[in-house]
Scaffold this motif. Structure first.
Motif, PDB file in Angstrom:
ATOM      1  N   ILE A 110      21.871 -32.788  37.926  1.00 10.76           N
ATOM      2  CA  ILE A 110      21.262 -33.300  39.151  1.00 10.76           C
ATOM      3  C   ILE A 110      20.433 -32.197  39.803  1.00 10.76           C
ATOM      4  N   VAL A 111      19.193 -32.517  40.163  1.00 13.24           N
ATOM      5  CA  VAL A 111      18.337 -31.587  40.902  1.00 13.24           C
ATOM      6  C   VAL A 111      18.407 -31.965  42.376  1.00 13.24           C
ATOM      7  N   THR A 112      18.900 -31.061  43.194  1.00 10.67           N
ATOM      8  CA  THR A 112      19.028 -31.333  44.634  1.00 10.67           C
ATOM      9  C   THR A 112      17.764 -30.864  45.344  1.00 10.67           C
ATOM     10  N   PRO A 113      16.942 -31.804  45.843  1.00 12.00           N
ATOM     11  CA  PRO A 113      15.711 -31.393  46.520  1.00 12.00           C
ATOM     12  C   PRO A 113      16.006 -30.686  47.836  1.00 12.00           C
ATOM     13  N   GLY A 114      15.013 -29.923  48.291  1.00  9.17           N
ATOM     14  CA  GLY A 114      15.140 -29.317  49.608  1.00  9.17           C
ATOM     15  C   GLY A 114      15.053 -30.364  50.693  1.00  9.17           C
ATOM     16  N   SER A 115      14.225 -31.398  50.482  1.00 10.35           N
ATOM     17  CA  SER A 115      14.108 -32.494  51.439  1.00 10.35           C
ATOM     18  C   SER A 115      13.443 -33.685  50.770  1.00 10.35           C
ATOM     19  N   ILE A 116      13.736 -34.887  51.289  1.00  9.46           N
ATOM     20  CA  ILE A 116      13.057 -36.123  50.902  1.00  9.46           C
ATOM     21  C   ILE A 116      12.672 -36.818  52.200  1.00  9.46           C
ATOM     22  N   THR A 117      11.377 -36.983  52.434  1.00  9.41           N
ATOM     23  CA  THR A 117      10.909 -37.517  53.710  1.00  9.41           C
ATOM     24  C   THR A 117       9.857 -38.588  53.497  1.00  9.41           C
ATOM     25  N   VAL A 118       9.745 -39.481  54.505  1.00 10.41           N
ATOM     26  CA  VAL A 118       8.680 -40.479  54.529  1.00 10.41           C
ATOM     27  C   VAL A 118       7.453 -39.842  55.174  1.00 10.41           C
ATOM     28  N   ASP A 119       6.284 -40.058  54.577  1.00  9.65           N
ATOM     29  CA  ASP A 119       5.062 -39.466  55.113  1.00  9.65           C
ATOM     30  C   ASP A 119       4.702 -40.080  56.464  1.00  9.65           C
ATOM     31  N   ASP A 120       3.879 -39.359  57.215  1.00  9.66           N
ATOM     32  CA  ASP A 120       3.422 -39.836  58.519  1.00  9.66           C
ATOM     33  C   ASP A 120       2.372 -40.928  58.361  1.00  9.66           C
ATOM     34  N   LEU A 121       2.049 -41.594  59.471  1.00  2.88           N
ATOM     35  CA  LEU A 121       0.963 -42.577  59.484  1.00  2.88           C
ATOM     36  C   LEU A 121      -0.328 -41.918  58.995  1.00  2.88           C
ATOM     37  N   PRO A 122      -1.157 -42.617  58.228  1.00  2.50           N
ATOM     38  CA  PRO A 122      -1.016 -44.019  57.810  1.00  2.50           C
ATOM     39  C   PRO A 122      -0.378 -44.173  56.440  1.00  2.50           C
ATOM     40  N   ASN A 123       0.384 -43.187  56.004  1.00  2.06           N
ATOM     41  CA  ASN A 123       0.933 -43.171  54.636  1.00  2.06           C
ATOM     42  C   ASN A 123       2.441 -43.346  54.632  1.00  2.06           C
ATOM     43  N   GLN A 124       2.934 -44.269  55.472  1.00  8.69           N
ATOM     44  CA  GLN A 124       4.383 -44.472  55.546  1.00  8.69           C
ATOM     45  C   GLN A 124       4.933 -45.257  54.361  1.00  8.69           C
ATOM     46  N   ASN A 125       4.059 -45.619  53.426  1.00  6.89           N
ATOM     47  CA  ASN A 125       4.509 -46.219  52.176  1.00  6.89           C
ATOM     48  C   ASN A 125       4.695 -45.153  51.095  1.00  6.89           C
ATOM     49  N   GLN A 126       4.653 -43.868  51.489  1.00  7.64           N
ATOM     50  CA  GLN A 126       4.819 -42.763  50.556  1.00  7.64           C
ATOM     51  C   GLN A 126       6.034 -41.923  50.938  1.00  7.64           C
ATOM     52  N   VAL A 127       6.715 -41.433  49.896  1.00 11.58           N
ATOM     53  CA  VAL A 127       7.878 -40.565  50.076  1.00 11.58           C
ATOM     54  C   VAL A 127       7.594 -39.251  49.354  1.00 11.58           C
ATOM     55  N   THR A 128       7.823 -38.125  50.036  1.00 13.55           N
ATOM     56  CA  THR A 128       7.579 -36.807  49.454  1.00 13.55           C
ATOM     57  C   THR A 128       8.902 -36.117  49.162  1.00 13.55           C
ATOM     58  N   VAL A 129       9.062 -35.726  47.899  1.00 12.64           N
ATOM     59  CA  VAL A 129      10.251 -34.991  47.447  1.00 12.64           C
ATOM     60  C   VAL A 129       9.872 -33.523  47.329  1.00 12.64           C
ATOM     61  N   ARG A 130      10.433 -32.678  48.185  1.00 14.52           N
ATOM     62  CA  ARG A 130      10.145 -31.235  48.166  1.00 14.52           C
ATOM     63  C   ARG A 130      11.316 -30.499  47.530  1.00 14.52           C
ATOM     64  N   PHE A 131      11.001 -29.552  46.651  1.00 14.25           N
ATOM     65  CA  PHE A 131      12.031 -28.843  45.895  1.00 14.25           C
ATOM     66  C   PHE A 131      12.384 -27.527  46.572  1.00 14.25           C
ATOM     67  N   ALA A 132      13.678 -27.250  46.648  1.00 15.30           N
ATOM     68  CA  ALA A 132      14.162 -26.037  47.310  1.00 15.30           C
ATOM     69  C   ALA A 132      13.937 -24.809  46.440  1.00 15.30           C
ATOM     70  N   GLU A 133      13.967 -24.985  45.108  1.00 18.11           N
ATOM     71  CA  GLU A 133      13.802 -23.874  44.188  1.00 18.11           C
ATOM     72  C   GLU A 133      12.749 -24.230  43.154  1.00 18.11           C
ATOM     73  N   THR A 134      12.198 -23.203  42.525  1.00 16.28           N
ATOM     74  CA  THR A 134      11.196 -23.420  41.492  1.00 16.28           C
ATOM     75  C   THR A 134      11.833 -24.128  40.300  1.00 16.28           C
ATOM     76  N   LEU A 135      11.221 -25.207  39.854  1.00 15.54           N
ATOM     77  CA  LEU A 135      11.746 -25.956  38.721  1.00 15.54           C
ATOM     78  C   LEU A 135      11.578 -25.150  37.442  1.00 15.54           C
ATOM     79  N   VAL A 136      12.537 -25.298  36.534  1.00 15.34           N
ATOM     80  CA  VAL A 136      12.515 -24.572  35.269  1.00 15.34           C
ATOM     81  C   VAL A 136      12.011 -25.483  34.162  1.00 15.34           C
ATOM     82  N   ASP A 137      11.717 -24.902  33.015  1.00 18.65           N
ATOM     83  CA  ASP A 137      11.304 -25.693  31.856  1.00 18.65           C
ATOM     84  C   ASP A 137      12.377 -26.724  31.518  1.00 18.65           C
ATOM     85  N   ASP A 138      12.010 -27.985  31.479  1.00 14.06           N
ATOM     86  CA  ASP A 138      12.975 -29.024  31.130  1.00 14.06           C
ATOM     87  C   ASP A 138      12.270 -30.377  31.165  1.00 14.06           C
ATOM     88  N   ASP A 139      13.003 -31.408  30.761  1.00 14.94           N
ATOM     89  CA  ASP A 139      12.559 -32.790  30.922  1.00 14.94           C
ATOM     90  C   ASP A 139      13.163 -33.331  32.211  1.00 14.94           C
TER      91      ASP A 139
END
Length: 454
Positions: A110-139
């Motif tokens: 499991i990759v635990t993101p730093g945050s998952i948030t809904v974007d501000d207007l006018p893009n409230q149909n979008q969700v941004t997943v921000r990573f707390a650490e640099t992702l490593v080589d993987d699938d």
């Protein structure tokens, strides 16, 4: 019988009420049409996935390979919906646990993101997943399930659920992160430590106890046998020592002698100074530069004594570090990321490593040193660079460059244009540069063109 005179007024009186009723109905109908009819509001109570894109980067399709670790990934859903922030736990990120490893085989992480948030207007149909650490080589796989919902259009109104009748409620999008080989750390002139294995109290030894010794990527396990049954068949990487001799418990010196004998008979001893028992102690000394052809020679041995997988409270065998340290002055160890193994031929090519000796004051390059040899081990994801004695001097300032050379002036059309060269006052050089020969091949050349004046 006399006929009643025909009276038009009578007929009119007889038919007047219906005519009036008909007119009243028409007036009522026109009045009804004048008011607009309020229809029941109908909405499709579901929304779907639209796209996914990293930052930085372009759209992520199924199986996309990214060569740069994204700081965040935005998931876009159907237009005109506002994602409910309280349902964002419906979005999860997992990785397979190893490049090329399949999902759902028990190795997923499991990759635990730093945050998952809904974007501000006018893009409230979008969700941004921000990573707390640099992702490593993987699938990687991002999954959205049916518990994700939208906010109601009007207070108290219905909400929309993720998915539809034509698409599964759980949606996944997979991508591959391939960053290439990366240098994790560099250890110049590594210091090696000798290990001392001391048989302390043979009465504490039990059947099935294990003494495990490893150096680099090679290991050897000794099992102590008290009942004639062992876990593995003795052979490469495994040996046994019986606790009894003719029904009598062996002494500490006898067991130490057998430990040294087993190690000397195994390939592990090739990267050590021949293990020898002195009384009840066996000293394990890494060979280092004495045996430069073996990668593991440059690593201190690791030793552990276990019983049923754990270190016993009272140990029959003690493991200590010798206080004397041995520095490998002509060597440098380079560690790479383990989940992206290098090709051995490339990793062991000395021309892929350049050690620049720098001026102590200015930091300018003075000399380029190429390793005399390189030993790479994919298991430990490390390469040992071996230099000629005296190349890596004490108290010197150096910079290590890993990868191909930036020099490309090995052809006439790429020759460096020096310009006009003429005698300088005070004997100063008209042109100076810093380059080295041999970075491309054994016959590599660097070409320069100039005009001689005078």
């Amino acid at each position: 019988m006399a006929l009643r005179p025909f009276d038009w007024r009578w007929i009119a009186r007889q038919f007047k009420p219906p005519v009036q009723r008909l007119r009243r109905k028409r007036k009522k109908s026109r009045s009804d049409h004048a008011l607009p009819e309020r229809l029941e509001e109908r909405r499709v109570l579901a929304f779907n996935f639209v796209s996914m894109f990293p930052s930085p980067g372009n759209l992520i399709s199924e199986g996309t390979t990214l060569n740069e670790a994204p700081q965040q990934i935005t998931v876009k859903f159907s237009p005109d919906v506002t994602i409910d922030p309280s349902t964002l736990n419906a979005i999860t990120v997992t990785r397979s646990g190893g490049a090329g490893d399949a999902f759902d085989n028990g190795n997923d992480l499991i990759v635990t993101p730093g945050s998952i948030t809904v974007d501000d207007l006018p893009n409230q149909n979008q969700v941004t997943v921000r990573f707390a650490e640099t992702l490593v080589d993987d699938d990687y796989r991002i999954t959205v399930n049916e518990t994700l919902r939208s906010m109601p259009v009007i207070p108290g109104g219905p909400t929309e659920a993720f998915g539809s009748d034509s698409e599964p409620f759980t949606f996944s999008r997979g991508f591959r992160l391939d960053l290439g080989a990366q240098v994790i750390s560099v250890v110049p002139q590594p210091v090696l430590v000798n290990k001392v294995v001391k048989v302390d109290d043979v009465s504490l030894l039990q059947d099935g106890d294990l003494l495990e010794i490893s150096q680099g990527s090679l290991s050897y396990t000794i099992e102590f046998d008290g009942d004639g049954f062992v876990q593995n068949t003795p052979g490469a990487g495994f040996g046994t020592i019986e606790l009894l001799s003719s029904g009598i418990p062996k002494t500490a010196d006898q067991i130490a002698t057998e430990i040294a004998g087993l190690l000397n008979a195994d390939a592990l001893s090739l990267s050590m100074v021949a293990p020898a028992a002195v009384g009840s102690e066996v000293t394990l000394s890494p060979a280092g530069e004495i045996t430069p052809s073996l990668h593991r020679s440059y690593f201190s041995p690791k030793v552990q004594f276990t019983r049923a997988g754990l270190a016993p409270a009272s140990s029959a065998i003690l493991i200590e570090d010798q206080t004397a340290l041995v520095q490998q002055k002509n060597s440098i160890v380079v560690y790479f990321n383990a989940n992206d193994p290098l090709e051995a031929a490339s990793a062991e090519n000395p021309r892929n490593y350049q050690l620049l000796r720098l001026d102590d004051v200015t930091g300018d390059p003075l000399e380029v040193l190429i390793p005399d040899g390189v030993r790479y081990d994919a298991v430990n994801a490390s390469a040992v660079l071996q230099f000629n004695p005296g190349d890596v001097t004490d108290d010197g300032l150096f910079r290590l460059r890993v990868g191909g050379s930036s020099d490309n002036n090995n052809r006439i059309d790429r020759a460096v244009n020096v310009g006009s060269v003429f005698e300088q006052q005070g004997g100063n050089a008209a042109f100076t540069t810093f380059a080295y020969v041999g970075d491309e091949s054994a016959t590599d050349v660097d070409l320069y063109k100039f005009h001689a004046d005078g």
